[in-house]
Write a protein that holds these residues in place. Structure first.
Motif, PDB file in Angstrom:
ATOM      1  N   VAL A   7       0.709  -1.272  -0.178  1.00  0.00           N
ATOM      2  CA  VAL A   7      -0.006   0.321  -0.301  1.00  0.00           C
ATOM      3  C   VAL A   7       0.863   1.319  -0.167  1.00  0.00           C
ATOM      4  N   ASP A   8       0.583   1.874  -0.747  1.00  0.00           N
ATOM      5  CA  ASP A   8       1.028   3.824  -0.789  1.00  0.00           C
ATOM      6  C   ASP A   8       0.337   4.238   0.110  1.00  0.00           C
ATOM      7  N   ILE A   9       1.414   4.583   0.968  1.00  0.00           N
ATOM      8  CA  ILE A   9       1.217   5.812   2.249  1.00  0.00           C
ATOM      9  C   ILE A   9       1.520   6.863   1.643  1.00  0.00           C
ATOM     10  N   PRO A  10       0.974   8.041   2.015  1.00  0.00           N
ATOM     11  CA  PRO A  10       0.770   9.442   1.091  1.00  0.00           C
ATOM     12  C   PRO A  10       2.225   9.799   1.386  1.00  0.00           C
ATOM     13  N   ASN A  11       2.955  10.336   1.116  1.00  0.00           N
ATOM     14  CA  ASN A  11       3.533  11.731   1.402  1.00  0.00           C
ATOM     15  C   ASN A  11       4.368  12.794   2.864  1.00  0.00           C
ATOM     16  N   ASP A  12       3.187  13.580   2.359  1.00  0.00           N
ATOM     17  CA  ASP A  12       2.713  14.849   2.783  1.00  0.00           C
ATOM     18  C   ASP A  12       2.403  14.384   4.440  1.00  0.00           C
ATOM     19  N   LYS A  14       1.524  13.410   8.474  1.00  0.00           N
ATOM     20  CA  LYS A  14       2.820  12.295   9.206  1.00  0.00           C
ATOM     21  C   LYS A  14       2.740  11.230   9.191  1.00  0.00           C
ATOM     22  N   ILE A  15       3.307  10.383   9.586  1.00  0.00           N
ATOM     23  CA  ILE A  15       3.092   8.992   9.445  1.00  0.00           C
ATOM     24  C   ILE A  15       2.544   8.175  10.631  1.00  0.00           C
ATOM     25  N   ARG A  16       1.639   9.007  11.754  1.00  0.00           N
ATOM     26  CA  ARG A  16       0.730   8.475  12.815  1.00  0.00           C
ATOM     27  C   ARG A  16      -0.187   8.567  12.047  1.00  0.00           C
ATOM     28  N   ILE A  17      -0.654   9.581  10.758  1.00  0.00           N
ATOM     29  CA  ILE A  17      -1.608   9.085  10.185  1.00  0.00           C
ATOM     30  C   ILE A  17      -1.936   8.510   8.948  1.00  0.00           C
ATOM     31  N   SER A  18      -0.149   8.961   8.157  1.00  0.00           N
ATOM     32  CA  SER A  18      -0.157   7.630   6.979  1.00  0.00           C
ATOM     33  C   SER A  18      -0.248   6.160   7.114  1.00  0.00           C
ATOM     34  N   LEU A  19       0.156   5.770   8.512  1.00  0.00           N
ATOM     35  CA  LEU A  19      -0.313   4.560   8.801  1.00  0.00           C
ATOM     36  C   LEU A  19      -0.919   3.814   9.046  1.00  0.00           C
ATOM     37  N   ARG A  20      -2.463   5.122   8.746  1.00  0.00           N
ATOM     38  CA  ARG A  20      -4.140   4.383   8.910  1.00  0.00           C
ATOM     39  C   ARG A  20      -4.956   4.230   7.581  1.00  0.00           C
ATOM     40  N   TYR A  21      -3.799   4.684   6.236  1.00  0.00           N
ATOM     41  CA  TYR A  21      -4.143   4.489   5.661  1.00  0.00           C
ATOM     42  C   TYR A  21      -3.746   2.896   4.973  1.00  0.00           C
ATOM     43  N   LEU A  22      -3.117   1.591   5.529  1.00  0.00           N
ATOM     44  CA  LEU A  22      -3.515   0.300   5.668  1.00  0.00           C
ATOM     45  C   LEU A  22      -4.320   0.099   7.131  1.00  0.00           C
ATOM     46  N   TYR A  23      -4.866  -1.905   6.336  1.00  0.00           N
ATOM     47  CA  TYR A  23      -6.129  -2.231   6.425  1.00  0.00           C
ATOM     48  C   TYR A  23      -6.083  -2.321   7.592  1.00  0.00           C
ATOM     49  N   GLY A  24      -6.833  -2.280   8.875  1.00  0.00           N
ATOM     50  CA  GLY A  24      -6.568  -2.606  10.217  1.00  0.00           C
ATOM     51  C   GLY A  24      -5.202  -2.551  11.364  1.00  0.00           C
ATOM     52  N   ILE A  25      -5.237  -1.190  10.565  1.00  0.00           N
ATOM     53  CA  ILE A  25      -3.886   0.018  11.885  1.00  0.00           C
ATOM     54  C   ILE A  25      -5.566   1.049  11.774  1.00  0.00           C
ATOM     55  N   GLY A  26      -5.519   1.609  13.211  1.00  0.00           N
ATOM     56  CA  GLY A  26      -6.648   2.941  13.598  1.00  0.00           C
ATOM     57  C   GLY A  26      -5.556   4.347  14.219  1.00  0.00           C
ATOM     58  N   ASP A  40       9.561   9.309  15.471  1.00  0.00           N
ATOM     59  CA  ASP A  40       8.685  10.850  15.691  1.00  0.00           C
ATOM     60  C   ASP A  40       7.791  10.787  15.435  1.00  0.00           C
ATOM     61  N   PRO A  41       6.450  10.522  15.436  1.00  0.00           N
ATOM     62  CA  PRO A  41       4.988  10.046  15.486  1.00  0.00           C
ATOM     63  C   PRO A  41       4.822  11.578  13.909  1.00  0.00           C
ATOM     64  N   GLU A  42       5.180  13.039  15.084  1.00  0.00           N
ATOM     65  CA  GLU A  42       4.689  14.679  14.353  1.00  0.00           C
ATOM     66  C   GLU A  42       5.921  14.167  12.545  1.00  0.00           C
ATOM     67  N   LYS A  43       6.821  13.020  12.581  1.00  0.00           N
ATOM     68  CA  LYS A  43       7.689  13.078  10.882  1.00  0.00           C
ATOM     69  C   LYS A  43       6.830  12.664   9.960  1.00  0.00           C
ATOM     70  N   ARG A  44       7.444  13.453   8.860  1.00  0.00           N
ATOM     71  CA  ARG A  44       6.779  13.414   7.891  1.00  0.00           C
ATOM     72  C   ARG A  44       7.254  12.160   7.069  1.00  0.00           C
ATOM     73  N   ALA A  45       5.727  11.138   6.116  1.00  0.00           N
ATOM     74  CA  ALA A  45       6.208  10.420   5.425  1.00  0.00           C
ATOM     75  C   ALA A  45       7.006  10.549   4.714  1.00  0.00           C
ATOM     76  N   ARG A  46       7.829  10.716   3.803  1.00  0.00           N
ATOM     77  CA  ARG A  46       8.521  11.168   3.304  1.00  0.00           C
ATOM     78  C   ARG A  46      10.219  11.224   3.681  1.00  0.00           C
ATOM     79  N   ASP A  47      10.254  11.606   4.683  1.00  0.00           N
ATOM     80  CA  ASP A  47      11.414  12.133   5.258  1.00  0.00           C
ATOM     81  C   ASP A  47      11.720  10.939   6.418  1.00  0.00           C
ATOM     82  N   LEU A  48      11.065   9.527   5.992  1.00  0.00           N
ATOM     83  CA  LEU A  48      11.683   8.333   6.894  1.00  0.00           C
ATOM     84  C   LEU A  48      12.515   8.140   5.990  1.00  0.00           C
ATOM     85  N   SER A  49      13.512   7.124   7.149  1.00  0.00           N
ATOM     86  CA  SER A  49      14.860   6.259   5.990  1.00  0.00           C
ATOM     87  C   SER A  49      14.326   5.120   5.593  1.00  0.00           C
ATOM     88  N   ASP A  50      15.523   4.697   4.936  1.00  0.00           N
ATOM     89  CA  ASP A  50      15.097   3.376   4.275  1.00  0.00           C
ATOM     90  C   ASP A  50      15.400   2.683   5.780  1.00  0.00           C
TER      91      ASP A  50
END
Length: 127
Positions: A7-12, A14-26, A40-50
């Protein structure tokens, strides 16, 4: 866009919001995942390191049932209810509400659009 479990999670967002795009994660589980992987939950999804992304994917694979696997489990549970002919299975089979909601006036989401039945219009007495 980071891709997690197919699943492609949105870039822009925060990671705590982007993870909710996965089925089963609230909201709760998203925060818990960030805490356990030390992201850091406030980090943007695009800023995640590999490395952070790999840690997140490994945790989801090993300890949680999400996405396709969770959907398969839910469908198997519904199929089991249908097979044993219990009340809930019967309601699933008929496409009616399963959890005791009223159906006389509401339940349009579950029952679908109204099926109008033609009434008698202008019937004359033939004597």
């Amino acid at each position: 866009m980071p891709r997690i479990l197919g699943v492609d999670i949105p870039n822009d967002k925060k990671i705590r919001i982007s993870l909710r795009y996965l089925y089963g994660i609230g909201p709760f589980l998203a925060d818990q995942l960030c805490e356990r992987t030390e992201i850091d939950p406030e980090k943007r999804a695009r800023d995640l390191s590999d490395d952070e992304l790999a840690k997140l994917i490994a945790l989801l694979d090993n300890e949680y049932t999400v996405e396709g696997q969770l959907q398969r489990v839910v469908q198997q549970n519904i199929a089991r209810l249908r097979d044993i002919n219990c009340y809930r299975g019967f309601r699933h089979r008929r496409g009616l509400p399963v959890r005791g909601q009223r159906t006389q006036t509401n339940a349009r989401t579950r029952k679908g659009p109204r099926k109008t039945v033609a009434g008698k219009k202008g019937v004359k007495d033939m004597r």
